[in-house]
Write an enzyme that holds these catalytic residues in place. Structure first.
Site, PDB file in Angstrom:
ATOM      1  N   THR A  44     -12.714  -1.888   9.887  1.00 65.63           N
ATOM      2  CA  THR A  44     -13.862  -1.657   8.882  1.00 65.63           C
ATOM      3  C   THR A  44     -15.185  -1.963   9.278  1.00 65.63           C
ATOM      4  O   THR A  44     -16.011  -1.235   8.839  1.00 65.63           O
ATOM      5  CB  THR A  44     -13.483  -2.655   7.582  1.00 65.63           C
ATOM      6  OG1 THR A  44     -12.427  -2.295   6.923  1.00 65.63           O
ATOM      7  CG2 THR A  44     -14.662  -2.635   6.695  1.00 65.63           C
ATOM      8  N   GLU A  59      16.985 -26.068   7.715  1.00 63.86           N
ATOM      9  CA  GLU A  59      17.596 -25.579   6.786  1.00 63.86           C
ATOM     10  C   GLU A  59      18.701 -24.673   7.119  1.00 63.86           C
ATOM     11  O   GLU A  59      19.793 -23.797   6.632  1.00 63.86           O
ATOM     12  CB  GLU A  59      16.782 -24.365   5.931  1.00 63.86           C
ATOM     13  CG  GLU A  59      15.797 -25.106   5.200  1.00 63.86           C
ATOM     14  CD  GLU A  59      16.463 -25.561   3.949  1.00 63.86           C
ATOM     15  OE1 GLU A  59      16.405 -26.414   3.253  1.00 63.86           O
ATOM     16  OE2 GLU A  59      17.707 -25.009   3.701  1.00 63.86           O
ATOM     17  N   LYS A 108      -5.329 -13.811   8.092  1.00 67.48           N
ATOM     18  CA  LYS A 108      -5.905 -13.250   6.992  1.00 67.48           C
ATOM     19  C   LYS A 108      -5.428 -13.657   5.842  1.00 67.48           C
ATOM     20  O   LYS A 108      -4.325 -13.353   5.454  1.00 67.48           O
ATOM     21  CB  LYS A 108      -5.962 -11.706   7.045  1.00 67.48           C
ATOM     22  CG  LYS A 108      -6.887 -11.041   6.247  1.00 67.48           C
ATOM     23  CD  LYS A 108      -7.009  -9.408   6.426  1.00 67.48           C
ATOM     24  CE  LYS A 108      -7.815  -8.802   5.211  1.00 67.48           C
ATOM     25  NZ  LYS A 108      -8.061  -7.223   5.578  1.00 67.48           N
ATOM     26  N   TYR A 118     -12.832   3.154   1.275  1.00 66.36           N
ATOM     27  CA  TYR A 118     -13.589   3.722   2.613  1.00 66.36           C
ATOM     28  C   TYR A 118     -12.749   4.087   3.727  1.00 66.36           C
ATOM     29  O   TYR A 118     -11.505   3.879   3.470  1.00 66.36           O
ATOM     30  CB  TYR A 118     -14.678   2.709   2.924  1.00 66.36           C
ATOM     31  CG  TYR A 118     -14.028   1.218   3.430  1.00 66.36           C
ATOM     32  CD1 TYR A 118     -13.832   0.275   2.499  1.00 66.36           C
ATOM     33  CD2 TYR A 118     -13.320   1.317   4.745  1.00 66.36           C
ATOM     34  CE1 TYR A 118     -13.230  -1.002   2.915  1.00 66.36           C
ATOM     35  CE2 TYR A 118     -12.688   0.318   5.094  1.00 66.36           C
ATOM     36  CZ  TYR A 118     -12.632  -0.990   3.865  1.00 66.36           C
ATOM     37  OH  TYR A 118     -12.016  -2.181   4.674  1.00 66.36           O
ATOM     38  N   THR A 165      -9.397  -5.987  10.475  1.00 66.80           N
ATOM     39  CA  THR A 165      -9.113  -7.184   9.989  1.00 66.80           C
ATOM     40  C   THR A 165      -7.576  -7.430   9.693  1.00 66.80           C
ATOM     41  O   THR A 165      -7.014  -8.487   9.821  1.00 66.80           O
ATOM     42  CB  THR A 165      -9.982  -7.630   8.658  1.00 66.80           C
ATOM     43  OG1 THR A 165      -9.682  -6.818   7.618  1.00 66.80           O
ATOM     44  CG2 THR A 165     -11.446  -8.037   9.107  1.00 66.80           C
ATOM     45  N   ASP A 166      -7.082  -6.277   9.484  1.00 68.30           N
ATOM     46  CA  ASP A 166      -5.430  -6.512   8.833  1.00 68.30           C
ATOM     47  C   ASP A 166      -4.546  -7.059  10.115  1.00 68.30           C
ATOM     48  O   ASP A 166      -3.792  -7.903   9.713  1.00 68.30           O
ATOM     49  CB  ASP A 166      -4.926  -5.069   8.593  1.00 68.30           C
ATOM     50  CG  ASP A 166      -5.495  -4.476   7.422  1.00 68.30           C
ATOM     51  OD1 ASP A 166      -4.833  -3.559   6.885  1.00 68.30           O
ATOM     52  OD2 ASP A 166      -6.335  -5.305   6.730  1.00 68.30           O
TER      53      ASP A 166
HETATM   54  N1  DGL Z   1      -7.584  -0.687   7.522  1.00 67.21           N
HETATM   55  C1  DGL Z   1      -7.944  -2.100   7.500  1.00 67.21           C
HETATM   56  C2  DGL Z   1      -7.923  -2.383   9.199  1.00 67.21           C
HETATM   57  O1  DGL Z   1      -8.406  -1.400   9.899  1.00 67.21           O
HETATM   58  C3  DGL Z   1      -9.220  -2.254   7.196  1.00 67.21           C
HETATM   59  C4  DGL Z   1      -9.668  -3.773   7.081  1.00 67.21           C
HETATM   60  C5  DGL Z   1     -10.402  -4.320   7.846  1.00 67.21           C
HETATM   61  O2  DGL Z   1     -10.743  -3.814   9.280  1.00 67.21           O
HETATM   62  O3  DGL Z   1     -11.389  -5.075   7.669  1.00 67.21           O
HETATM   63  O4  DGL Z   1      -7.587  -3.423   9.551  1.00 67.21           O
END
Ligand code: DGL
Length: 355
Positions: free
Chosen positions: A38, A312, A191, A52, A118-119
């Site tokens: 992103t 467990e 995240k 986006y 971020t993913d």
């Molecule tokens: N498609 C997600 C990624 O590339 C978008 C999230 C982001 O980068 O914040 O991880």
């Protein structure tokens, strides 16, 4: 008169140039390796913060958008690949780790910033935390709003990440993740929100520090071995062992486990309910998998706390490995790297208590 002014002008220009060169000489050299996400994303309008397209803007444009970086470091950019990070693969990780290690061997590289979706930042960060062979700072940065959005967080996050990567105080702390003015450790960061700018948290253990005026301020350090203190070396690897994750929930079936085993997996991580609990059909399937040589790691879907050995499930009897407090996605990374060294479950359990 004119000649005098020209001479003075030339002297001033020469002095300024000398000063600038001298000033640049004093700034750290930071390489920015871009991978997409992103932070490089574009939306149809300035208010498009969902829907986006990630991974559209190249590294040079990301650097151009933040001229202030030049006051804290000499930066150079390199586009390693351009993807939305949900598409990150083991091959991308091997390519990135090799390039990072190649650059950090250079005396004219003081630190590295990696721009990333971020993913899966937390996964790439932990993989590099275990495979980078330098104490120099490696800082991973992303954004929760695309570059085209009002109050895009990418530019300030990138400026801060360069400041952290250029600071000697960041050295020897393992791979770092820096967004939203916080500095997180690669091992514990996750995240935690689909949408908030402060999405990166370290549940119960907290961040390592903050970024203030483009400089890092640290309050604690990660306790686990990392980078040059690990036994993992990917320099000669072209492939990583196939390891997948099975999610635990009420009414869980054995189907995915049987499918992964049939598909040739050599390791399976189970993200169990609670303290890594195994529903009976799942336990039976994992036991059969173990009998075929597949290494099984019990982790938890809860998001924090320790998955305790012989808690467990009787790991001694089942010959399973307990994930300690690693999330399932990070347990998968450590198990993959462990399997490049050994299939001995006692040795692998040691690694889960070490890294
Ligand atoms: N498609 C997600 C990624 O590339 C978008 C999230 C982001 O980068 O914040 O991880």
């Amino acid at each position: 008169m004119f000649a005098t002014l020209t001479k003075q002008g030339l002297c001033a220009a020469a002095l300024f140039t000398a000063f600038s060169v001298h000033a640049a000489d004093k700034l750290p050299n930071v390489m920015i390796l871009a991978t997409g996400g992103t932070i490089a994303g574009t939306g149809a309008t300035s208010t498009t913060t969902v829907g986006y397209t990630a991974a559209k803007i190249g590294v040079e444009k990301l650097i151009e958008a933040v001229p202030e970086m030049k006051t804290v470091a000499n930066v150079k950019g390199e586009q390693v690949f351009q993807i939305a990070s949900e598409n990150m693969t083991n091959d991308h990780w091997l390519k990135l780790a090799k390039r990072v290690n190649e650059l950090l061997k250079q005396s004219d590289v003081d630190g590295i910033v990696i721009t990333h979706g971020t993913d899966t930042i937390e996964e790439t960060a932990y993989f590099l935390n275990l495979t980078v062979k330098s104490k120099k700072p490696v800082v991973i940065v992303g954004a929760m709003r695309p570059a085209t959005a009002i109050s895009a967080d990418g530019p300030i996050n990138l400026y801060n990440a360069v400041g952290v990567a250029g600071s000697k105080d960041s050295a020897g702390r393992g791979v770092l993740v820096a967004l939203n003015d916080e500095i997180q450790g690669a091992r514990e960061v996750t995240k935690s929100s689909t949408m908030l700018a402060n999405t990166f948290r370290a549940p119960e253990l907290g961040n390592l520090g903050y970024v203030v005026r483009g400089k890092p301020v640290f309050y604690r350090a990660t306790a686990r071995k990392n980078t040059t203190d690990t036994e993992f070396d990917v320099s000669k690897l072209d492939k990583l062992p196939e390891v997948d994750i099975v999610y635990g929930y009420a009414n869980a079936k054995r189907t995915p486990i049987d499918a992964f085993v049939a598909g040739g997996d050599v390791g399976i991580v189970h993200a169990g309910t609670g303290n890594g609990s195994l529903a009976t059909p799942v336990k039976d399937a994992l036991k059969e998998a173990r009998g075929k040589g597949v290494v099984v790691v019990r982790s938890s879907r809860t998001g924090s706390g320790i998955t305790a050995r012989n808690g467990e499930a009787n790991d001694d009897e089942l010959d399973f490995v307990a994930a300690d407090n690693l999330s399932p996605q990070k347990a998968r990374i450590l198990l993959m790297l462990a399997l490049t060294k050994t299939k001995d479950t006692k040795e692998i359990q040691r690694m889960f208590y070490t890294y």
